[in-house]
Design a protein around this motif. Structure first.
Motif, PDB file in Angstrom:
ATOM      1  N   ASP A 225       0.527  -1.529  -0.137  1.00  0.00           N
ATOM      2  CA  ASP A 225      -0.195  -0.083  -0.338  1.00  0.00           C
ATOM      3  C   ASP A 225       0.728   1.458   0.009  1.00  0.00           C
ATOM      4  O   ASP A 225       0.081   2.173  -0.341  1.00  0.00           O
ATOM      5  CB  ASP A 225      -0.639   0.199   1.196  1.00  0.00           C
ATOM      6  CG  ASP A 225      -1.867  -0.985   1.182  1.00  0.00           C
ATOM      7  OD1 ASP A 225      -2.170  -1.617  -0.153  1.00  0.00           O
ATOM      8  OD2 ASP A 225      -2.241  -1.309   1.930  1.00  0.00           O
TER       9      ASP A 225
ATOM     10  N   TYR B  31       1.398   4.004  -2.521  1.00  0.00           N
ATOM     11  CA  TYR B  31       0.467   5.908  -2.636  1.00  0.00           C
ATOM     12  C   TYR B  31       1.075   6.560  -2.438  1.00  0.00           C
ATOM     13  O   TYR B  31       1.663   7.511  -3.127  1.00  0.00           O
ATOM     14  CB  TYR B  31       0.130   5.572  -1.402  1.00  0.00           C
ATOM     15  CG  TYR B  31       0.489   7.435  -0.479  1.00  0.00           C
ATOM     16  CD1 TYR B  31      -1.201   7.890  -0.614  1.00  0.00           C
ATOM     17  CD2 TYR B  31       1.334   7.726   0.204  1.00  0.00           C
ATOM     18  CE1 TYR B  31      -1.512   8.774  -0.291  1.00  0.00           C
ATOM     19  CE2 TYR B  31       0.886   9.059   0.628  1.00  0.00           C
ATOM     20  CZ  TYR B  31      -0.095   9.613   0.328  1.00  0.00           C
ATOM     21  OH  TYR B  31      -0.772  10.909   0.850  1.00  0.00           O
TER      22      TYR B  31
ATOM     23  N   GLU C 284       1.662   6.620  -6.521  1.00  0.00           N
ATOM     24  CA  GLU C 284       0.420   7.997  -7.611  1.00  0.00           C
ATOM     25  C   GLU C 284       0.530   9.866  -6.820  1.00  0.00           C
ATOM     26  O   GLU C 284       0.557  10.040  -7.416  1.00  0.00           O
ATOM     27  CB  GLU C 284      -1.091   7.172  -6.027  1.00  0.00           C
ATOM     28  CG  GLU C 284      -1.446   5.964  -6.644  1.00  0.00           C
ATOM     29  CD  GLU C 284      -2.262   5.112  -6.023  1.00  0.00           C
ATOM     30  OE1 GLU C 284      -2.510   6.228  -5.000  1.00  0.00           O
ATOM     31  OE2 GLU C 284      -3.034   4.471  -6.609  1.00  0.00           O
TER      32      GLU C 284
ATOM     33  N   TYR D   1       1.201  14.603   3.272  1.00  0.00           N
ATOM     34  CA  TYR D   1       1.719  13.291   2.893  1.00  0.00           C
ATOM     35  C   TYR D   1       2.514  12.216   3.477  1.00  0.00           C
ATOM     36  O   TYR D   1       2.429  11.352   3.526  1.00  0.00           O
ATOM     37  CB  TYR D   1       2.322  13.452   1.206  1.00  0.00           C
ATOM     38  CG  TYR D   1       3.313  12.831   0.433  1.00  0.00           C
ATOM     39  CD1 TYR D   1       2.579  10.980  -0.434  1.00  0.00           C
ATOM     40  CD2 TYR D   1       5.046  12.906   0.483  1.00  0.00           C
ATOM     41  CE1 TYR D   1       4.478  10.949   0.027  1.00  0.00           C
ATOM     42  CE2 TYR D   1       5.243  11.914   0.430  1.00  0.00           C
ATOM     43  CZ  TYR D   1       4.987  10.788  -0.540  1.00  0.00           C
ATOM     44  OH  TYR D   1       6.629  10.016  -0.876  1.00  0.00           O
TER      45      TYR D   1
ATOM     46  N   THR E  68       0.361  10.676   5.560  1.00  0.00           N
ATOM     47  CA  THR E  68      -0.552  10.012   6.071  1.00  0.00           C
ATOM     48  C   THR E  68       0.556   8.644   5.194  1.00  0.00           C
ATOM     49  O   THR E  68       0.272   7.062   5.644  1.00  0.00           O
ATOM     50  CB  THR E  68      -1.517   9.376   4.099  1.00  0.00           C
ATOM     51  OG1 THR E  68      -1.777  11.023   3.708  1.00  0.00           O
ATOM     52  CG2 THR E  68      -1.476   9.164   3.807  1.00  0.00           C
TER      53      THR E  68
END
Length: 574
Positions: A523, A527, A530, A548, A551
């Motif tokens: 994951d 991320y 992206e 960011y 996260t």
């Protein structure tokens, strides 16, 4: 079975066979005396048979002392076996040489079979990363294993350590000590190799592909059109600011001379940049994964320096210096942009990039020339950091499975590659055919270097040998000739002039660590990728970089850091 165990087995069998005679009924003893004697003889013969591996129960196990003694014999002709033996071997085959459809078509393997007396039944998965992994996973779940599996073991959940713990493959330490003198010498002469091929608990699980010489560890980096630089009166850039100047000139000054503003100054490859080559990101002293900084492990994509790097990439993208289609450009499209005289700079391999393109363009554009640029720095004169480099052992190796009934023979067969004869055979092929010794240097013949059928170096040598990689020690002299053009040699020398002390060594994770890291990293990497595109293309403001990074924290990056730190500490203690 060793001498002490054979003697103990015989003693127990004699006592067991003698027990029927220990009775008070002498008449009955006399009646069965002949039967008892015959029983004793039979049991002793069975014991000998079991120890000889001739089909008894001992031969069905995978213990070193129960392997067939035939494998322990030193045969006068140098063969490993006195009678024909076939072993099954699972390995990826990606050869492109005409008429070479499997490893058995490679001359080196044909010669090895003649030398050793062992034939290999090769099992190769479908070509392609996804298909290959799928077939490998199906084989693992089936429990039906070939004798030997050659694989990139970091792709196995938990790595080679877990494959041993799960009973798929065998620890090889004792076998290597007894039956692999060539590989044992490699380990003795290269302590760092032993450290890399050994798990944290001291086990060795495979005969590895080794690239020991530093010259073999670097093969790609930044490259530019030198003829364009010369036409515009520019020097090869060394800093980020100089790269900006060059790329802007490529965009605005029509270096391809077609009076069109169609030049693409720079093509970046996100996957390579963040995972392998590290071009441009290295200037900020980080990479796209985990690295060492001042002795501590950090995750590059959440450092403040990463934000600065992204800001530069975003600025270049806005100025039209980066190919707007970089995210969707595959290798074939890249080839078309280079040979179509459109692309000014990109990450390139020395062989599959500089060598390939200069050969392809030789007749089309004699002025076409590429040059390898140094990994960039922020400040002029600084030593570049964290350029592309590999590990001496990257995890690819041949492991012996629990299904193997001929372990000793398999070990000796694999060890052959690490001796002088096997080393020369698989790096260079057959003397007089694919190479000749010239002043003590194995020099590839014109069939390889100037193939009359127009085959590339890789296609031509693939008929005879496998120098690109297999379980053996790769030879520097192969690479020196593979990089035949002066531009290739110069590029390699330039790309290797880097301080790579910040790269982490190959680490070994426990089964639980590996499972947890894989779950988290899937994951996190998605991320990261992206957000890279969103930041570079301006779809996401860099004002949101802190969100960011937060996260990433919520996704478990700190837990991953602890896993990496624990594995690194164990590695240091090996």
């Amino acid at each position: 079975m060793d001498d002490k165990q054979q003697m103990e087995t015989a003693r127990q069998n004699r006592e067991t066979a003698a027990m029927p005679r220990r009775t008070s009924n002498r008449k009955r003893n006399r009646k069965f005396s002949r039967i008892a004697a015959l029983s004793l003889l039979t049991v002793m013969m069975l014991a000998i048979s079991a120890c000889s591996g001739s089909g008894g129960q001992a031969n069905q196990t995978n213990q070193a002392d129960n392997s067939a003694p035939a494998g322990e014999q030193n045969l006068p002709d140098g063969k490993i076996v006195s009678a024909p033996l076939t072993l099954s071997y699972y390995a990826n085959f990606t050869g492109t040489t005409p008429n070479v459809k499997s490893f058995n078509d490679v001359v080196a393997y044909q010669v090895k079979e003649q030398k050793t007396g062992i034939h290999i039944d090769f099992i190769s998965p479908a070509v392609g990363t996804t298909q290959g992994k799928d077939q490998f996973n199906l084989m693992m779940s089936s429990g039906d294993y070939p004798d030997i599996i050659e694989w990139g073991w970091p792709d196995y959940p938990g790595g080679g350590l877990a494959a041993m713990d799960n009973g798929v493959i065998l620890p090889l330490n004792d076998y290597i000590d007894k039956y692999a003198p060539n590989f044992s010498k490699v380990l003795k002469d290269n302590p760092e190799v032993r450290k890399q091929v050994t798990t944290d608990d001291g086990r060795i699980y495979a005969f590895p592909l080794l690239r020991i010489d530093p010259y073999l560890l670097t093969y790609e980096g930044p490259a530019l059109r030198k003829d364009w630089l010369d036409k515009l009166g520019l020097q090869v850039p060394t800093t980020i600011d100089e790269w900006h100047t060059v790329l802007k000139a490529f965009k605005e000054q029509d270096p391809n001379g077609n009076s069109k503003a169609d030049e693409i100054p720079l093509l970046i490859n996100k996957n390579l940049l963040l995972n392998f080559s590290n071009v441009f990101l290295n200037a900020w002293g980080i990479n796209g994964q985990f690295s060492l900084k001042n002795g501590e492990i950090i995750y590059g994509p959440m450092q403040p320096e990463y934000k600065e790097f992204l800001q530069t990439m975003q600025d270049w993208y806005k100025e039209g210096l980066i190919d707007p289609d970089y995210a969707a450009t595959d290798d074939k499209q890249k080839d078309a942009k280079v040979t179509g005289e459109l692309l000014g700079a990109a990450e390139m391999a020395h062989s599959g990039g500089i060598g390939k393109y200069m050969t392809a363009m030789k007749s089309k554009d004699p002025k076409f020339e590429l040059v390898g640029a140094p990994y960039p720095t922020l400040n002029k004169g600084d030593k570049p950091q964290l350029g592309q480099t590999g590990a001496m052992f990257g995890g690819v190796g041949a492991a012996i499975t629990k299904s193997n009934k001929h372990i000793i023979e398999s070990v000796k067969w694999l060890d052959y590659n690490y001796g002088e004869e096997g080393h020369m055979l698989f790096n260079f092929g057959v003397e007089g055919q694919s190479y000749n010794m010239v002043n003590g240097y194995p020099t590839y013949t014109d069939e390889i270097m100037k193939n009359p059928d127009g085959l590339s170096f890789g296609e031509a040598i693939g008929k005879y040998a496998l120098p690109f990689g297999m379980p053996f020690v790769q030879d520097k002299r192969y690479q020196e000739q593979n990089a035949a053009l002066p531009q290739q040699k110069a590029a390699l020398a330039t790309w290797m002039d880097v301080d790579n002390s910040g790269w982490l060594p190959p680490l070994s994770f426990t089964t639980s660590e590996s499972a947890r890291a894989a779950a988290l990293m899937a994951d996190i990497t998605t991320y990261r990728d992206e957000m890279f595109d969103k930041f570079v293309m301006g779809a996401e403001s860099l004002d949101h970089f802190d969100q960011y990074a937060e996260t990433l924290n919520k996704m478990g990056i700190n837990e991953l850091l602890e896993i990496e730190k624990a594995a690194y500490e164990r590695y240091v203690k090996r």
